[in-house]
Design a protein around this motif. Structure first.
Motif, short mmCIF file in Angstrom:
data_model
loop_
_atom_site.label_atom_id
_atom_site.label_comp_id
_atom_site.label_asym_id
_atom_site.label_seq_id
_atom_site.Cartn_x
_atom_site.Cartn_y
_atom_site.Cartn_z
N MET A 275 48.83 44.20 34.92
CA MET A 275 48.15 45.48 34.98
C MET A 275 46.79 45.37 35.66
O MET A 275 45.95 44.58 35.26
CB MET A 275 47.98 46.00 33.55
N ILE A 276 46.59 46.19 36.69
CA ILE A 276 45.33 46.21 37.45
C ILE A 276 44.60 47.51 37.11
O ILE A 276 45.20 48.58 37.10
CB ILE A 276 45.60 46.13 38.96
N ARG A 277 43.31 47.42 36.85
CA ARG A 277 42.52 48.59 36.52
C ARG A 277 41.37 48.73 37.52
O ARG A 277 40.76 47.75 37.94
CB ARG A 277 41.98 48.49 35.10
N LEU A 278 41.07 50.00 37.88
CA LEU A 278 40.01 50.31 38.83
C LEU A 278 38.85 51.00 38.14
O LEU A 278 39.02 51.69 37.13
CB LEU A 278 40.54 51.25 39.92
N ALA A 279 37.65 50.83 38.71
CA ALA A 279 36.46 51.57 38.28
C ALA A 279 35.54 51.71 39.49
O ALA A 279 35.66 50.97 40.47
CB ALA A 279 35.75 50.86 37.13
N SER A 280 34.64 52.67 39.41
CA SER A 280 33.76 52.95 40.54
C SER A 280 32.36 53.30 40.03
O SER A 280 32.20 53.87 38.95
CB SER A 280 34.31 54.13 41.35
N ASP A 281 31.33 52.92 40.83
CA ASP A 281 29.97 53.36 40.53
C ASP A 281 29.59 54.55 41.40
O ASP A 281 28.43 54.97 41.44
CB ASP A 281 28.98 52.22 40.74
N GLY A 282 30.56 55.12 42.11
CA GLY A 282 30.33 56.26 42.98
C GLY A 282 30.37 55.90 44.45
O GLY A 282 30.73 56.73 45.29
N THR A 283 29.99 54.65 44.77
CA THR A 283 30.01 54.22 46.16
C THR A 283 30.89 53.00 46.39
O THR A 283 31.35 52.77 47.51
CB THR A 283 28.59 53.88 46.65
N TRP A 289 41.72 42.40 36.62
CA TRP A 289 43.03 42.08 36.04
C TRP A 289 42.95 40.71 35.37
O TRP A 289 42.10 39.88 35.68
CB TRP A 289 44.13 42.08 37.10
N ALA A 290 43.87 40.47 34.43
CA ALA A 290 44.05 39.15 33.86
C ALA A 290 45.07 38.41 34.70
O ALA A 290 46.00 38.99 35.26
CB ALA A 290 44.53 39.25 32.41
N SER A 291 44.91 37.09 34.80
CA SER A 291 45.77 36.30 35.68
C SER A 291 47.19 36.25 35.14
O SER A 291 47.45 36.50 33.95
CB SER A 291 45.24 34.88 35.82
N ALA A 292 48.12 35.86 36.02
CA ALA A 292 49.52 35.74 35.62
C ALA A 292 49.70 34.67 34.56
O ALA A 292 50.58 34.77 33.71
CB ALA A 292 50.38 35.41 36.84
N GLY A 293 48.87 33.64 34.59
CA GLY A 293 48.96 32.58 33.60
C GLY A 293 48.19 32.87 32.33
O GLY A 293 48.10 32.02 31.45
N PHE A 294 47.58 34.08 32.25
CA PHE A 294 46.79 34.47 31.08
C PHE A 294 45.67 33.45 30.79
O PHE A 294 45.37 33.16 29.64
CB PHE A 294 47.69 34.65 29.85
N ASP A 295 45.08 32.93 31.87
CA ASP A 295 44.04 31.92 31.71
C ASP A 295 42.74 32.29 32.42
O ASP A 295 41.85 31.47 32.55
CB ASP A 295 44.52 30.55 32.17
N SER A 296 42.63 33.53 32.91
CA SER A 296 41.38 33.96 33.52
C SER A 296 41.38 35.48 33.66
O SER A 296 42.43 36.13 33.63
CB SER A 296 41.18 33.31 34.90
#
Length: 847
Positions: A275-283, A289-296
């Motif tokens: 799962m990838i999540r986006l956010a913005s500060d306006g500009t 995302w968490a890595s596929a190996g759940f280690d980062s």
């Protein structure tokens, strides 16, 4: 044409004589011809009984596909989530002030439905907020939504249909430009082909804007899309799994024009992008995302022109899953994740890099859930499930842009349902002496438990307080019961530990095994456990997914002494297997499953001999296999035997990209001989009413097959039943077993001596949770509310269904509709002949 009609007429006469010879009464036959309820063998229902006294506890089951989401509306927060405290996943919402105070006396159930609502997502514009979700009420997956006012009101009743196109549209996300909204989702018209990403604009007035539904990303596509707004455009993210996986972004103007017909590659170094999540500060835009190996936990940063500034930069190295993020509006972003034992967070600087090399521990323990976060001008609110998958509600804490946690302990943001635990996975089996019902109990105070109760064959409950058979460390994915003459087997699969277990239960209700029987422990994602007794030993089968691309079946024999022996399983070259079903009679044990080896799903089967050998190692095909023939892998077929044959019943929508003959999913049936051949001309409609008919359950009571299912004809989930003769004809009209809303999950048991016990889950407002209920069906008097009008309606529906399917019925193995003979009764030629023969025979007897 005249010759054909005469042939059909005299065929009806011959049919009448045959039926009279086998002892059916003339009244029954005439009723069947005219489409009214049969009065030859009628039924009576006992009063509804609770199977046990619910166990005390609290619960709020919130899972990954219903994890909490937040958005700031300018004065406070809207929070949304999905939970199945009512027996099916529903979307709820409520307001929380910036001080962390819940503003609503009770959460809003934003759009009540008898079908699942999942993946809620929120965005707030200047005038209102938009809540969207994945909805199943139309028979496949669609995207619906409602607008929410700052005063705590749902502005759209019924909800807005954002897309209900044929096929499945799922995993939506929503973003706003401050005035209007862009909703994006995954879509897949053909389950054998890669999906794509589509979108639609929605105005602040709740109107779909131009250009309508449009494609953002072409196949291949995988993963959940997300959307945010920055630098005057929407940014839509998605991933492609091609080892390594790639993260792409496409910009979309507020008018709906796609700016990047060739998507922008952000990074492609990960073997799998969850799962990838986006956010913005306006500009600028961040993707986390968490890595596929759940280690980062990693992020990438883009500028307003979608130029990549940072590609896959780590925020944290260590156990991690389910990342989410939000801009503070004050020069930083908060990133949250679950490390397997707690929720953690760290801030990112706007120019890149982590501001918190040592992450802040926010709450413990975690539940492998996705936390949600949103920010106001003064602080952020982070929300998560307390205590795991089956938590004590939603909790959270407020965070500042400077990294301070304002609340030393969790805020109680959504209290759990009060009073009792939730009951689920009801299953039943009967021998000649009694029936045994098993279910799962879930609460916060105690781990999930496998519980049961004995039911007498007159419907009486022997164990009103219930029996705790086993305590398990995590929720179940399936539960099954089988009956031998001297004992019962209760089997189950578990969510995370990839194990199948069981326990034998004596006729006194005591467990015969000191520890659970270990049936499997080498695969992942076990589900769909089913069991039967073959006359000498128990057979238990389930579906398992060793990896993301494989699904197959496993099977064991369990002796009456508890000895477990793994057995051969069916092979399926080039496809997958799911949703098994089992039944045994007269030395024949039939295993069926949902099979994906061809273009579309079909039911396959094989017989299992006493040594575990298979009559057809690759299986033989039992159903037609048209597109969307079965709903999904949670909809197994039902099987029962009368001692001479098996009856197979399954939900099917053979036409129109997911719409059934009556506008949704109907129940179809086939009679299967002990040699695996189909009897009586192939499939027939067992229930063709409007709405969905799902979750079929079946038993033979010694004279009739008793078929029950979850029915949505009224718009709410109810349990209906119908009785079928061994030759497939209906005894009478279908009737409501439980017309109370939120009834589902039926299971049927019988001792084969003229009665059947039906158990089901029904939401009980007295305790605020689903409960296992039961009713006894016996042959005595007319079924309630099953008069001639209903039966005629059923006959009309069946005829209309068959007529609607004239063009494609033969492809599905279904009989085409008979043409009407002009006799003023709407009958076919053979029906007309049958009617006249009955009248003549009656007149002859009167003389």
């Amino acid at each position: 044409m005249c010759r054909a009609r005469l042939n059909g007429f005299f065929s009806g006469v011959r049919d009448a004589r045959t039926l009279l010879r086998v002892g059916r009464r003339r009244a029954q036959l005439l009723a069947i011809v005219l489409g009214v309820a049969s009065t030859g063998v009628a039924q009576t229902l006992s009063p509804e009984r609770g199977v046990d006294v619910p166990v005390a506890g609290t619960f709020l089951p919130v899972r990954d596909n219903g994890a909490p989401q937040l958005a700031y509306d300018g004065t406070g927060y809207w929070m949304a989530w999905a939970d199945d405290s009512l027996g099916v996943f529903q979307v709820f919402a409520q307001r929380v002030s910036t001080a962390g105070v819940v503003l609503d006396a009770a959460p809003l159930r934003v759009s009540p439905s008898s079908n699942a609502e999942l993946f809620p997502r929120l965005a707030c514009a200047a005038s209102d907020c938009l809540l969207v979700w994945q909805d199943h009420r139309f028979g496949d997956e669609n995207v619906l939504g409602v607008r929410l006012s700052a005063a705590g009101q749902v502005l759209d009743v019924p909800p807005l249909t954002i897309t209900d196109a044929p096929g499945n549209q799922y995993e939506p996300a929503v973003g706003t430009d401050g005035t209007d909204y862009l909703v994006v989702w995954s879509q897949q018209d053909d389950p054998t082909q890669p999906g794509s990403v589509a979108a639609s604009r929605l105005t602040s007035a709740g109107q779909l804007g131009g250009p309508g539904v449009f494609e953002v990303a072409k196949p291949p596509y995988s993963g959940q899309p997300d959307v945010t707004f920055a630098a005057g455009n929407y940014f839509v993210s998605y991933s492609v799994s091609n080892n390594p996986s790639s993260l792409y972004v496409v910009r979309v103007r507020p008018t709906g024009a796609v700016l990047d017909p060739s998507p922008i590659l952000v990074e492609s170094s990960s073997p799998f992008l969850p799962m990838i999540r986006l956010a913005s500060d306006g500009t600028r835009v961040w993707a986390a995302w968490a890595s596929a190996g759940f280690d980062s936990v990693n992020y990438s940063r883009l500028d307003g022109a979608a130029a990549v500034l940072d590609s896959e930069t780590p925020v944290w190295t260590g156990p991690s899953a389910n990342a989410s993020l939000a801009s503070t509006g004050q020069g930083s972003l908060w990133v949250l994740w679950d490390d397997g034992s707690s929720y953690r967070g760290a801030r990112l600087a706007l120019d890149g890099g982590s501001l918190d090399p040592t992450p802040v521990v926010l709450s413990a323990p975690s539940g492998n859930q996705s936390p949600g976060i949103a920010c106001s001008a003064a602080s952020c609110l982070a929300v998560w499930c307390q205590g795991g998958n089956y938590g004590a509600g939603l909790g959270g804490r407020r965070l500042t842009a400077s990294g301070t946690v304002l609340d030393p302990t969790d805020l109680t943001l959504s209290p759990p349902a009060a009073g009792t635990s939730a009951e689920s996975f009801a299953a039943i089996a009967c021998n000649a002496q009694l029936c045994f019902v098993a279910w799962q109990d879930s609460s916060e105070e105690n781990p999930p438990r496998v519980r049961g109760a004995r039911l007498q064959l007159d419907g009486g409950v022997s164990d009103p307080l219930g029996l705790t058979l086993r305590t398990v460390p995590e929720p179940l994915t399936s539960l099954t019961v089988a009956a031998a003459p001297t004992q019962f087997l209760v089997g189950w699969t578990r969510v995370r530990s990839a194990v199948a277990q069981g326990v034998r239960v004596g006729l006194d209700g005591g467990a015969l095994d000191a520890a659970p029987l270990s049936l499997a422990g080498t695969s992942s994602n076990l589900s769909g456990a089913v069991a039967a007794f073959d006359g000498a030993r128990f057979v238990l089968a389930w579906a398992q997914s060793p990896n993301l691309s494989t699904q197959n079946l496993a099977m064991v024999h369990i002796g009456l002494d508890g000895a477990v022996s793994p057995r051969v399983v069916p092979t399926n070259p080039g496809g997958w297997q799911a949703a098994p079903s089992l039944a045994s009679a007269a030395g024949h044990t039939l295993l069926t499953w949902l099979d994906g080896r061809s273009s579309y799903r079909a039911v396959y089967g094989t017989f299992i001999d006493a040594d575990g050998g298979l009559s057809a190692p690759s299986g033989f095909r039992l159903t037609g296999g048209l597109k969307n023939q079965l709903l999904d892998t949670d909809q197994p077929a039902a099987i029962a035997s009368d001692g001479t044959q098996f009856l197979l019943v399954w939900p099917q929508a053979p036409l129109d990209g997911g719409r059934g003959l009556s506008g949704a999913f109907d129940l179809f049936a086939e009679r299967v001989g002990f040699d695996g051949g189909l009897l009586g001309g192939g499939a027939f409609v067992a229930s063709g009413r409007p709405g969905n008919q799902l979750q079929p359950a079946l038993a033979f009571d010694g004279a009739r097959f008793d078929l029950a299912w979850a029915d949505s004809r009224s718009g709410a989930s109810e349990v209906y039943a119908v009785q079928l003769w061994p030759d497939g004809g209906a005894v009478g009209a279908d009737f409501a077993f439980s017309a109370a809303p939120e009834s589902r999950g039926p299971a049927v048991g019988s001792d084969g001596r003229g009665s059947a016990v039906l158990v089901y889950l029904r939401y009980d407002p007295a305790v605020g949770t689903p409960r296992v209920m039961s009713r006894l069906l016996t042959a005595a008097s007319e079924p309630p509310d099953a008069g001639a009008a209903d039966a005629a309606g059923a006959a009309d529906a069946g005829a209309a269904d068959a007529g609607a399917n004239d063009a494609g019925a033969n492809d599905a193995g279904l009989p085409a509709a008979p043409k009407a003979l002009g006799l003023g009764c709407g009958c076919s030629e053979s029906q007309a002949g049958l009617m006249l023969a009955l009248l003549l025979l009656g007149a002859r007897r009167r003389r």
